[in-house]
Design an enzyme around this catalytic site. Structure first.
Site, PDB file in Angstrom:
ATOM      1  N   SER A  94       0.808  -1.219   0.000  1.00 29.93           N
ATOM      2  CA  SER A  94       0.000   0.000   0.000  1.00 29.93           C
ATOM      3  C   SER A  94       0.846   1.276   0.000  1.00 29.93           C
ATOM      4  O   SER A  94       1.540   1.550  -0.955  1.00 29.93           O
ATOM      5  CB  SER A  94      -0.975  -0.040   1.182  1.00 29.93           C
ATOM      6  OG  SER A  94      -1.878   1.023   1.110  1.00 29.93           O
ATOM      7  N   ASP A 237      -2.325   6.438  -3.290  1.00 29.49           N
ATOM      8  CA  ASP A 237      -1.273   5.689  -2.589  1.00 29.49           C
ATOM      9  C   ASP A 237      -0.763   4.584  -3.531  1.00 29.49           C
ATOM     10  O   ASP A 237      -1.213   4.483  -4.680  1.00 29.49           O
ATOM     11  CB  ASP A 237      -1.793   5.143  -1.251  1.00 29.49           C
ATOM     12  CG  ASP A 237      -2.857   4.079  -1.416  1.00 29.49           C
ATOM     13  OD1 ASP A 237      -3.539   4.082  -2.465  1.00 29.49           O
ATOM     14  OD2 ASP A 237      -3.015   3.235  -0.519  1.00 29.49           O
ATOM     15  N   ASP A 239      -1.057   1.313  -3.926  1.00 30.49           N
ATOM     16  CA  ASP A 239      -1.903   0.275  -4.520  1.00 30.49           C
ATOM     17  C   ASP A 239      -3.254   0.817  -4.996  1.00 30.49           C
ATOM     18  O   ASP A 239      -4.154   0.047  -5.321  1.00 30.49           O
ATOM     19  CB  ASP A 239      -2.090  -0.913  -3.566  1.00 30.49           C
ATOM     20  CG  ASP A 239      -2.899  -0.551  -2.327  1.00 30.49           C
ATOM     21  OD1 ASP A 239      -2.846   0.614  -1.903  1.00 30.49           O
ATOM     22  OD2 ASP A 239      -3.584  -1.437  -1.782  1.00 30.49           O
ATOM     23  N   ASP A 241      -5.927   2.395  -3.702  1.00 26.69           N
ATOM     24  CA  ASP A 241      -7.249   2.280  -3.092  1.00 26.69           C
ATOM     25  C   ASP A 241      -7.660   3.585  -2.414  1.00 26.69           C
ATOM     26  O   ASP A 241      -8.796   3.738  -1.988  1.00 26.69           O
ATOM     27  CB  ASP A 241      -7.371   1.073  -2.144  1.00 26.69           C
ATOM     28  CG  ASP A 241      -6.387   1.096  -0.995  1.00 26.69           C
ATOM     29  OD1 ASP A 241      -5.531   2.006  -0.948  1.00 26.69           O
ATOM     30  OD2 ASP A 241      -6.465   0.193  -0.142  1.00 26.69           O
TER      31      ASP A 241
HETATM   32 MG    MG Z   1      -3.651   1.392  -0.062  1.00 27.75          MG
END
Ligand code: MG
Length: 449
Positions: A94, A237, A239, A241
């Protein structure tokens, strides 16, 4: 007690603790419980191919079949699993620095697996061995090249494309060299925005900025928005999300403001609905729900818990104060792409600049502080604080949340560090600061300091 799993998956320094042997055995334990088609994807970290191949080997070894989705956002894997597969594994750390990586497991709905499954996986990892199938039961590995395009189209279909195209918004996108490089710039261009990209070449060294979209890390984006006269800056960020917005004046927009804006629009569009958030989210979410005919349920802190509650109670929309928004009719997890599309849709439909839309929201000020406390004394301290504050309305869903006339204060033990977090919200900064300080003093008093 969980030994390996944190709030969502296992996250460690890559190839130090998170070695191929570790990843493969953990994936085999998960695969033993799933036994079906498992989708695997990840972010562009340098260690992702190493860990991904170990995970795939573990899954095959335990009798699963694997679809390798390549580099893509966490929510795109969750979307794919919900629609086509029996399970999913996402290789990502992340927003953490480049030396980290992690493994997230999701269930057949694409929601991060529940705690009882995490405990079963750990038990198999440490105590009993995962299944190892015979040579003639080893499954295949395939790909799905169309998945990213399908995900992009699904996002676009969920917003008013004509209104956005007419608005001709100028957007600067900073993907931080993460997984959003393959989605957000394409989505905004397809919607008719004029897009300028920053850090939109995937790179596991994260050369442009740290993958966490904090105000400090987004200074280049802020400068670019101001200098170019753009309508909006968007950052993600690692990844993809979470979405963070920068308004047309270069102001960093806090995640709870974005949450409130989208909440307002969805409640108006649907004439009400259930909103799910955590106990640590702004009162603005409650104020808007009241004004537009919605209801709010608050869970313990954690995006998985919000996603699960949205599914169980058939909720309309959910989120957290950090900019993670969940659209349960699309993905049961935080989704940065649809969050971005919704923000440009709101700007287009209202013809208002983002700074004005934010200024129209209920205004609260929040202050976050922390104080040290040994892990083995956290429960005792929480119990004592709950007893000590009985003269106020208290909510113990997660930590102790105390409601006072001027606002609220939540005192929560960190799950990963020997500290308590004191988070206060009030109509002005002075009151919020005083309440956060009061929280610190309560912890210290009961610690005997
Ligand atoms: Mg994330």
């Amino acid at each position: 007690m969980k030994k390996l799993f944190g709030t969502f998956g296992v996250r460690r320094i890559a190839n130090q603790i998170l070695t191929p042997e570790f990843a493969s055995k953990l994936a085999a334990a998960y695969g033993t419980l799933v036994k079906g088609w498992v989708a695997v994807g990840g972010d562009p970290r340098t260690s992702t191919p190493l860990i991904k191949h170990a995970v795939i080997a573990g899954l095959l070894s335990s009798g699963c079949k694997v679809v390798d989705l390549g580099i893509l956002p966490t929510p795109a894997v969750q979307y794919a699993v919900r629609n086509y597969y029996n399970g999913g594994v996402i290789i990502t750390a992340s927003h953490n620095p480049p030396q980290y990586n992690g493994i997230k497991f999701v269930d057949e709905d694409g929601i991060g697996i529940a705690e009882d499954m995490e405990l079963k996986i750990e038990d198999m990892f440490f105590n009993e061995n995962p299944d190892r199938v015979a040579y003639d039961e080893i499954g295949e590995v395939t790909g799905n090249d169309g998945l990213v395009d399908e995900y992009i189209d699904e996002v676009i279909q969920r917003v008013d494309q004509d209104a956005i195209a007419k608005a001709k918004l100028k957007v600067i996108v900073d993907c931080g060299s993460g997984a959003a490089c393959f989605t957000t710039p394409y989505i905004l261009r397809k919607l008719g925005c004029e897009v300028t990209t920053l850090n939109c070449q995937p790179d596991g060294f994260f050369p442009g900025r740290n993958p966490e979209p904090t105000e400090d890390n987004l200074q280049e984006l802020i400068k670019t928005v101001k200098a170019s006269g753009a309508d909006l800056g968007i950052a993600h960020d690692g990844d993809a999300d979470r979405t963070i917005c920068i308004d047309e004046k270069g102001n960093f927009v806090m995640g709870d403001k974005t949450f409130a804006l989208v909440e307002k629009q969805l409640l108006q569009e649907n004439q009400g609905g259930l909103i799910v958030t955590t106990v640590a989210t702004s009162s603005a979410i409650y104020d808007i729900a009241e004004e537009y005919g919605g209801e709010v349920t608050a869970t313990r802190v954690g995006d998985l818990l919000v996603a699960r509650e949205l599914k169980n109670s058939d909720g309309l929309f959910g989120g957290e104060e950090n900019g993670g928004l969940i659209f349960p009719d699309f993905v049961y997890g935080r989704d940065a792409a649809l969050s971005t599309a919704k923000i440009v849709e709101i700007m287009a439909l209202t013809s208002k600049p983002l700074s004005q839309l934010v200024a129209e929201l209920p205004a609260y000020q929040s202050v976050k502080m922390k104080v040290e406390c040994p892990d083995d004394r956290k429960q005792e301290i929480m119990d004592k604080i709950a007893t000590d504050t009985q003269e106020y309305k208290v909510d113990t869903t997660d930590g102790v949340k105390i409601f006072r006339e001027e606002g609220w204060l939540i005192i929560r033990p960190s799950g990963t560090e020997p500290i308590f977090r004191c988070f206060a919200e009030a109509e002005n900064v002075d009151d919020a600061t005083k309440m956060a300080e009061w929280g610190i003093s309560l912890v210290k008093k009961h610690l005997g300091k």
